[in-house]
Design an enzyme around this catalytic site. Structure first.
Site, PDB file in Angstrom:
ATOM      1  N   ASP A 131      -1.083   4.367   7.969  1.00 33.40           N
ATOM      2  CA  ASP A 131      -1.482   3.208   7.161  1.00 33.40           C
ATOM      3  C   ASP A 131      -2.906   3.387   6.621  1.00 33.40           C
ATOM      4  O   ASP A 131      -3.183   3.129   5.448  1.00 33.40           O
ATOM      5  CB  ASP A 131      -1.390   1.945   8.036  1.00 33.40           C
ATOM      6  CG  ASP A 131      -1.832   0.693   7.299  1.00 33.40           C
ATOM      7  OD1 ASP A 131      -1.031   0.158   6.509  1.00 33.40           O
ATOM      8  OD2 ASP A 131      -2.981   0.253   7.489  1.00 33.40           O
ATOM      9  N   GLY A 160      -3.039 -10.291   7.372  1.00 34.26           N
ATOM     10  CA  GLY A 160      -2.724 -11.698   7.615  1.00 34.26           C
ATOM     11  C   GLY A 160      -2.154 -12.330   6.369  1.00 34.26           C
ATOM     12  O   GLY A 160      -2.460 -11.940   5.245  1.00 34.26           O
ATOM     13  N   GLU A 220       3.192  -4.192  15.272  1.00 30.01           N
ATOM     14  CA  GLU A 220       4.643  -4.272  15.091  1.00 30.01           C
ATOM     15  C   GLU A 220       5.335  -3.770  16.355  1.00 30.01           C
ATOM     16  O   GLU A 220       4.770  -2.987  17.122  1.00 30.01           O
ATOM     17  CB  GLU A 220       5.079  -3.357  13.934  1.00 30.01           C
ATOM     18  CG  GLU A 220       4.334  -3.554  12.643  1.00 30.01           C
ATOM     19  CD  GLU A 220       4.922  -4.671  11.800  1.00 30.01           C
ATOM     20  OE1 GLU A 220       6.116  -4.986  11.997  1.00 30.01           O
ATOM     21  OE2 GLU A 220       4.196  -5.235  10.978  1.00 30.01           O
ATOM     22  N   VAL A 265      -5.449  -2.970  -0.018  1.00 28.08           N
ATOM     23  CA  VAL A 265      -6.506  -2.434   0.843  1.00 28.08           C
ATOM     24  C   VAL A 265      -7.387  -3.590   1.307  1.00 28.08           C
ATOM     25  O   VAL A 265      -7.866  -4.381   0.493  1.00 28.08           O
ATOM     26  CB  VAL A 265      -7.383  -1.408   0.100  1.00 28.08           C
ATOM     27  CG1 VAL A 265      -8.506  -0.903   1.003  1.00 28.08           C
ATOM     28  CG2 VAL A 265      -6.546  -0.245  -0.410  1.00 28.08           C
ATOM     29  N   GLY A 285      -6.682  -6.345   2.837  1.00 31.73           N
ATOM     30  CA  GLY A 285      -6.130  -7.704   2.804  1.00 31.73           C
ATOM     31  C   GLY A 285      -6.865  -8.576   1.802  1.00 31.73           C
ATOM     32  O   GLY A 285      -6.885  -8.293   0.605  1.00 31.73           O
ATOM     33  N   LYS A 325      -4.380   3.769   2.632  1.00 35.74           N
ATOM     34  CA  LYS A 325      -5.454   2.942   2.087  1.00 35.74           C
ATOM     35  C   LYS A 325      -6.646   3.774   1.622  1.00 35.74           C
ATOM     36  O   LYS A 325      -7.234   3.487   0.577  1.00 35.74           O
ATOM     37  CB  LYS A 325      -5.881   1.907   3.130  1.00 35.74           C
ATOM     38  CG  LYS A 325      -4.802   0.838   3.360  1.00 35.74           C
ATOM     39  CD  LYS A 325      -5.121  -0.003   4.580  1.00 35.74           C
ATOM     40  CE  LYS A 325      -4.122  -1.122   4.801  1.00 35.74           C
ATOM     41  NZ  LYS A 325      -4.302  -1.755   6.132  1.00 35.74           N
ATOM     42  N   LYS A 381       0.815  -1.219   0.000  1.00 39.09           N
ATOM     43  CA  LYS A 381       0.000   0.000   0.000  1.00 39.09           C
ATOM     44  C   LYS A 381       0.847   1.268   0.000  1.00 39.09           C
ATOM     45  O   LYS A 381       0.449   2.280  -0.547  1.00 39.09           O
ATOM     46  CB  LYS A 381      -0.944   0.010   1.190  1.00 39.09           C
ATOM     47  CG  LYS A 381      -0.262  -0.122   2.533  1.00 39.09           C
ATOM     48  CD  LYS A 381      -0.851  -1.242   3.357  1.00 39.09           C
ATOM     49  CE  LYS A 381       0.050  -1.507   4.544  1.00 39.09           C
ATOM     50  NZ  LYS A 381      -0.324  -2.666   5.325  1.00 39.09           N
ATOM     51  N   GLU A 421      -5.179  -5.264  -5.512  1.00 34.89           N
ATOM     52  CA  GLU A 421      -6.341  -5.558  -4.664  1.00 34.89           C
ATOM     53  C   GLU A 421      -5.924  -5.795  -3.219  1.00 34.89           C
ATOM     54  O   GLU A 421      -6.605  -5.375  -2.282  1.00 34.89           O
ATOM     55  CB  GLU A 421      -7.069  -6.799  -5.205  1.00 34.89           C
ATOM     56  CG  GLU A 421      -8.255  -7.284  -4.386  1.00 34.89           C
ATOM     57  CD  GLU A 421      -9.441  -6.334  -4.416  1.00 34.89           C
ATOM     58  OE1 GLU A 421     -10.010  -6.126  -5.476  1.00 34.89           O
ATOM     59  OE2 GLU A 421      -9.779  -5.781  -3.347  1.00 34.89           O
ATOM     60  N   ILE A 453     -10.100  -9.047   1.600  1.00 30.72           N
ATOM     61  CA  ILE A 453     -11.479  -8.641   1.310  1.00 30.72           C
ATOM     62  C   ILE A 453     -11.559  -8.075  -0.105  1.00 30.72           C
ATOM     63  O   ILE A 453     -10.817  -7.162  -0.443  1.00 30.72           O
ATOM     64  CB  ILE A 453     -11.964  -7.546   2.292  1.00 30.72           C
ATOM     65  CG1 ILE A 453     -11.730  -7.966   3.736  1.00 30.72           C
ATOM     66  CG2 ILE A 453     -13.418  -7.207   2.037  1.00 30.72           C
ATOM     67  CD1 ILE A 453     -11.908  -6.815   4.733  1.00 30.72           C
TER      68      ILE A 453
END
Lengths: 345, 345
Positions: free
Chosen positions: A196, A298, A185, A127, A129, A200, A100, A124, A131
């Protein structure tokens, strides 16, 4: 046979290799052909790994191998990833990524090179993950004028806010728990500062409105200063504090974008998007509001979105018009109207 | 210019014409070409309507006009709609529809004819109205083995169940209110009996698992016998009664499908899908559960899905491999395992 190279073999890159192998029958059925891994580019070669034979350290091997038509970029960041993506696209190879940061900073240039060289830059996975959201937005909702896009785009901060409410703990304690679980993290700055989410929502806005704004120029408020009192007060009033990225096309033609913690009232489904889950709402002038929900990060969920893009790239080696937007890094950012009673800020 | 014909000018058909006109700039931008209405086939010509000049009564005019490459079928049912769809596809025209009854009964034959004549039979609007779900399932999740699909697929019954709970009224009273609001038909049988949900879950299962089962052969229980006591008891236990269509690929290779009212516990987002909204969950072996939510019916939401399919058909006049499934009308229906604690039946 379609040959691919994976550049950057961290969490997502190795997930792509593993899932390609685990679901190879499904992938072959969807594509009508097999996807074969040819190279993995990474500085560290994992000794004894089943993938050891694929490892190389010189990108020009991939760049100059005409058999490799699709490059999976899972390096992250906007350094080497940027250079290798550019060089791949200039050679007419399609590039698929979950990065991203790179899409949000250099995406307009990269989709433009892809168009010029009749290749594709697909992201894809950058943004939400696994979905599905960018492609449904560009394709299934293409008969709509998109009016607004907003949602919970970062799982780490959503986990922290959920924990603060459910366990009645402060931000610092919830962050510590998230780090212990591997949801945050060791250096959580880009998540908790809202950066982040900013990247996105800029990518979503680019797909929805055709221009990619500079994520460093939009108003961004993170969750560091959200107090336990605020979280509990929101709950008492029948809502939840959520970190919301939001973008809308304004009447004057400007794009308004913001990132901030907002109290979402209980009648909005986003108030029930908890833990590390993401939820993204798109409002079109015909369809009304639609919501996409699932695991926003993930290894395997993200890899599944990357491989879907690989299959798409392998099916269409010509450039796709709908994955395109202009460079809006010098655009002024419009001011979003204050939200009504669906979500009260 | 891409010429289309609309056959059946009821609620959805007229919505397609209106939305094509209202969002013409967006459609032209997405397609890179304009979509032009050439004919409307309907028995009733609405005198004074802006569309009067398009009306014809003889289908063979459309069938034999090579300029018309896309037919929008919004007649409904499996009679004339079936005949005209077949004849259109046999002429190599693509057909786009919102007609779940036709897709659920003759879909396997129709996608097979489309494949043979290198055309497309597209029906995103047949499930979930304007909510993108069939295409994301077939495309964005194509790297996953799909394990299960389930959801709230009928807005009328969901409205009735929501009203029973929120207003503490019985089924008959809630149905009457739904009819007064236009959310239920004067003859609501196909909605409340679960038949409409059965058709939609069979279409979803066909896309997910590659075989279209006979919706008349699957176990279907409607909401007629749901009592107010059951609804209130579910709420007391922290859940909601929802009419759920559910399909899974079973270990023995059979497809299990059922439709029944189920108590959905509050930790599942479907419990908060209220009123006429739909929510569809897809579980893949890599992505986990993703949910698609929005207005599952209505003139403009449904028309927006139809037009997205029209644009897709106009971009790809060759047959698309992924919109294909086998005829499973003679398959035995597998028995679904009892649900665990996400959704308690």
């Amino acid at each position: 046979m379609v040959y691919i190279a994976i550049i950057g073999f961290g969490n997502i890159g190795s997930g792509v290799a593993e899932l390609l192998s685990a679901n190879s029958a499904k992938v072959a059925d969807a594509l009508g052909d097999t996807v074969e891994l040819k190279y993995i580019l990474d500085i560290n070669v994992p000794v004894g790994s089943p993938y050891e034979k694929y490892f190389i350290k010189d990108f020009s091997v991939i760049e100059n191998d005409p058999e490799v038509r699709i490059v999976v970029e899972t390096i992250g960041g906007a350094g080497a990833a940027y250079e290798f993506t550019r060089r791949s696209l200039l050679k007419g190879k399609s590039v698929v990524t979950s990065n991203k940061e790179l899409v949000a900073t250099h995406g307009a240039e990269l989709v433009s090179i892809a168009r010029d060289t009749n290749s594709n830059y697909l992201f894809e996975a950058s943004v939400g993950g696994g979905i599905p959201v960018l492609r449904p937005l560009a394709q299934c909702l293409q008969a709509n004028e998109i009016e607004e896009v907003y949602g919970i785009l970062n799982g780490t901060t959503n986990y922290i806010l959920t924990k603060m409410r459910s366990d009645g703990i402060r931000f610092e304690e919830a962050l510590k728990q998230a780090q212990e679980k591997g949801y945050a993290e060791p250096n959580p700055e880009s998540d908790i500062s809202g950066k982040d989410t900013a990247r996105k929502i800029c990518i979503l806005a680019a797909m929805a409105f055709g221009r990619l704004l500079d994520p460093d120029k939009i108003p961004v408020k993170g969750i560091q200063s959200v107090t336990l009192d605020e979280v509990l007060e929101a709950e008492k009033q029948g809502g939840s504090v959520k970190l919301i990225g939001r973008a809308a096309k304004l009447p004057d033609g400007q794009i308004g974008i913001s990132v901030e913690p907002v109290t979402v009232s209980r009648d909005n489904l986003l108030s029930d998007v908890n833990d590390v889950f993401n939820g993204i709402v798109v409002r079109g002038n015909a369809v009304g509001e639609v919501l996409f929900y699932g695991r926003g990060a993930g290894k395997l969920p993200t890899a599944s979105a990357v491989i879907a893009d690989v299959i798409d790239a392998a099916k269409h080696f010509h450039a796709r018009k709908r994955i395109y937007f202009e460079d809006g890094r010098n655009d002024a950012v419009g001011e979003l109207p204050v939200w009504g009673n669906t979500i009260n800020s």
